[in-house]
Design a protein around this motif. Structure first.
Motif, PDB file in Angstrom:
ATOM      1  N   SER A 112       0.843  -1.189   0.000  1.00 58.09           N
ATOM      2  CA  SER A 112       0.000   0.000   0.000  1.00 58.09           C
ATOM      3  C   SER A 112       0.884   1.246   0.000  1.00 58.09           C
ATOM      4  O   SER A 112       1.954   1.260   0.617  1.00 58.09           O
ATOM      5  CB  SER A 112      -0.898   0.014   1.234  1.00 58.09           C
ATOM      6  OG  SER A 112      -1.586   1.243   1.340  1.00 58.09           O
ATOM      7  N   ASN A 114      -0.710   4.132   0.809  1.00 57.74           N
ATOM      8  CA  ASN A 114      -1.588   5.039   1.542  1.00 57.74           C
ATOM      9  C   ASN A 114      -0.836   5.829   2.614  1.00 57.74           C
ATOM     10  O   ASN A 114      -1.236   6.933   2.980  1.00 57.74           O
ATOM     11  CB  ASN A 114      -2.737   4.248   2.174  1.00 57.74           C
ATOM     12  CG  ASN A 114      -3.821   5.137   2.735  1.00 57.74           C
ATOM     13  OD1 ASN A 114      -4.153   6.159   2.162  1.00 57.74           O
ATOM     14  ND2 ASN A 114      -4.360   4.764   3.877  1.00 57.74           N
ATOM     15  N   ASN A 118      -2.235   9.897   1.216  1.00 59.64           N
ATOM     16  CA  ASN A 118      -3.484   9.420   1.799  1.00 59.64           C
ATOM     17  C   ASN A 118      -4.632   9.378   0.800  1.00 59.64           C
ATOM     18  O   ASN A 118      -5.658   8.752   1.059  1.00 59.64           O
ATOM     19  CB  ASN A 118      -3.870  10.236   3.048  1.00 59.64           C
ATOM     20  CG  ASN A 118      -4.032  11.718   2.768  1.00 59.64           C
ATOM     21  OD1 ASN A 118      -4.107  12.140   1.619  1.00 59.64           O
ATOM     22  ND2 ASN A 118      -4.083  12.511   3.820  1.00 59.64           N
ATOM     23  N   SER A 119      -4.465   9.997  -0.360  1.00 63.77           N
ATOM     24  CA  SER A 119      -5.494   9.895  -1.402  1.00 63.77           C
ATOM     25  C   SER A 119      -5.569   8.492  -1.991  1.00 63.77           C
ATOM     26  O   SER A 119      -6.530   8.160  -2.688  1.00 63.77           O
ATOM     27  CB  SER A 119      -5.223  10.910  -2.518  1.00 63.77           C
ATOM     28  OG  SER A 119      -3.962  10.675  -3.118  1.00 63.77           O
ATOM     29  N   ALA A 120      -4.574   7.644  -1.705  1.00 68.30           N
ATOM     30  CA  ALA A 120      -4.593   6.267  -2.221  1.00 68.30           C
ATOM     31  C   ALA A 120      -5.623   5.396  -1.517  1.00 68.30           C
ATOM     32  O   ALA A 120      -5.962   4.319  -2.008  1.00 68.30           O
ATOM     33  CB  ALA A 120      -3.205   5.642  -2.079  1.00 68.30           C
ATOM     34  N   ASN A 121      -6.139   5.840  -0.396  1.00 62.85           N
ATOM     35  CA  ASN A 121      -7.017   5.030   0.443  1.00 62.85           C
ATOM     36  C   ASN A 121      -8.172   4.411  -0.348  1.00 62.85           C
ATOM     37  O   ASN A 121      -8.282   3.188  -0.479  1.00 62.85           O
ATOM     38  CB  ASN A 121      -7.556   5.886   1.603  1.00 62.85           C
ATOM     39  CG  ASN A 121      -8.385   5.104   2.587  1.00 62.85           C
ATOM     40  OD1 ASN A 121      -8.622   3.915   2.426  1.00 62.85           O
ATOM     41  ND2 ASN A 121      -8.858   5.771   3.616  1.00 62.85           N
ATOM     42  N   GLU A 124      -7.190   2.335  -3.566  1.00 60.09           N
ATOM     43  CA  GLU A 124      -6.723   0.976  -3.287  1.00 60.09           C
ATOM     44  C   GLU A 124      -7.884   0.072  -2.902  1.00 60.09           C
ATOM     45  O   GLU A 124      -7.922  -1.097  -3.301  1.00 60.09           O
ATOM     46  CB  GLU A 124      -5.652   0.994  -2.197  1.00 60.09           C
ATOM     47  CG  GLU A 124      -4.349   1.610  -2.668  1.00 60.09           C
ATOM     48  CD  GLU A 124      -3.250   1.610  -1.628  1.00 60.09           C
ATOM     49  OE1 GLU A 124      -2.084   1.868  -1.998  1.00 60.09           O
ATOM     50  OE2 GLU A 124      -3.542   1.351  -0.432  1.00 60.09           O
ATOM     51  N   HIS A 138      -2.395  -1.681   4.078  1.00 58.64           N
ATOM     52  CA  HIS A 138      -3.562  -0.798   4.087  1.00 58.64           C
ATOM     53  C   HIS A 138      -4.345  -1.037   5.372  1.00 58.64           C
ATOM     54  O   HIS A 138      -4.650  -2.175   5.724  1.00 58.64           O
ATOM     55  CB  HIS A 138      -4.439  -1.065   2.865  1.00 58.64           C
ATOM     56  CG  HIS A 138      -5.484  -0.020   2.624  1.00 58.64           C
ATOM     57  ND1 HIS A 138      -6.583   0.137   3.434  1.00 58.64           N
ATOM     58  CD2 HIS A 138      -5.603   0.920   1.655  1.00 58.64           C
ATOM     59  CE1 HIS A 138      -7.338   1.124   2.976  1.00 58.64           C
ATOM     60  NE2 HIS A 138      -6.758   1.615   1.901  1.00 58.64           N
TER      61      HIS A 138
END
Length: 202
Positions: A112, A114, A118-121, A124, A138
């Motif tokens: 991860s 993230n 933090n926009s990957a939350n 993903e 994650h």
């Protein structure tokens, strides 16, 4: 059309200098730079792309999964699942596409990012939900678009277009019920009109 201050070739050189042998390959197509790294180097490469002065990719603007099952001969050594990340540097006015292939088709997993962006939350979570790609590390990896108890991953190329189950509200039971799919596959041929004087135009 947005123009970027850094030529793709110059950005490619800068990223290759920062990532070194972490880069498996890189290419420029239609003025866009794509960099491919291995799953083992993915997290460290992402961290460097954010922090290195020549990169400064502060924003992850998109992350998605890809199923290369129909293109395995041309993909990364025949690997099926890929994660594609689009990064933007606001301060340096540049962008890059970062790709990583999951090394195990039976259990696709990559780190991860993230903790880096933090926009990957939710991105993903979406890739996990739709493709079954697991993001190690994650903190809240659960489905985000499909229903509770949904079986399978609907964006995989081997997932049936009709799905496995259908749901409806049953008034007698006063609840939603799940049933086997009753849709029969059929081929629809469009009707073609071939009149010489169609509509009286001739």
């Amino acid at each position: 059309m947005t123009t970027f201050s850094v030529r793709p070739e110059a950005l490619q050189e800068a990223i290759l200098a920062v990532l070194g042998d972490k880069v498996k390959r890189s290419s420029i197509n239609l003025g866009e730079l794509t960099v491919v790294v291995s799953a083992g180097d993915y997290h460290a490469a992402a961290q460097s792309l954010r922090d290195a002065p020549a990169c400064k990719f502060e924003q992850l603007i998109d992350l998605c999964g890809v199923d290369y099952s129909e293109y395995q001969a041309g993909a990364d050594g025949g690997l099926r699942y890929c994660v594609v990340v689009h990064l933007l540097s606001v301060s340096l006015n540049q962008r890059v596409r970062l790709k990583v292939f999951a090394p195990d088709d039976a259990m696709p997993m990559v780190d991860s990012v993230n903790d880096i962006w933090n926009s990957a939350n939710w991105f993903e979570r979406e890739a996990f939900d739709l493709f079954g790609i697991v993001f190690d590390g994650h903190a809240d990896l659960r489905r985000i678009l499909t229903d509770y108890g949904f079986i399978g991953h609907p964006f995989r190329k081997d997932f049936p277009t009709t799905g496995h189950v259908e749901m409806r509200y049953d008034a007698e039971q006063a609840r939603v019920v799940y049933l086997p799919v009753t849709i029969e596959t059929r081929e629809i041929t469009p009707r073609i009109i071939r009149e010489n004087n169609y509509g009286g135009l001739n």
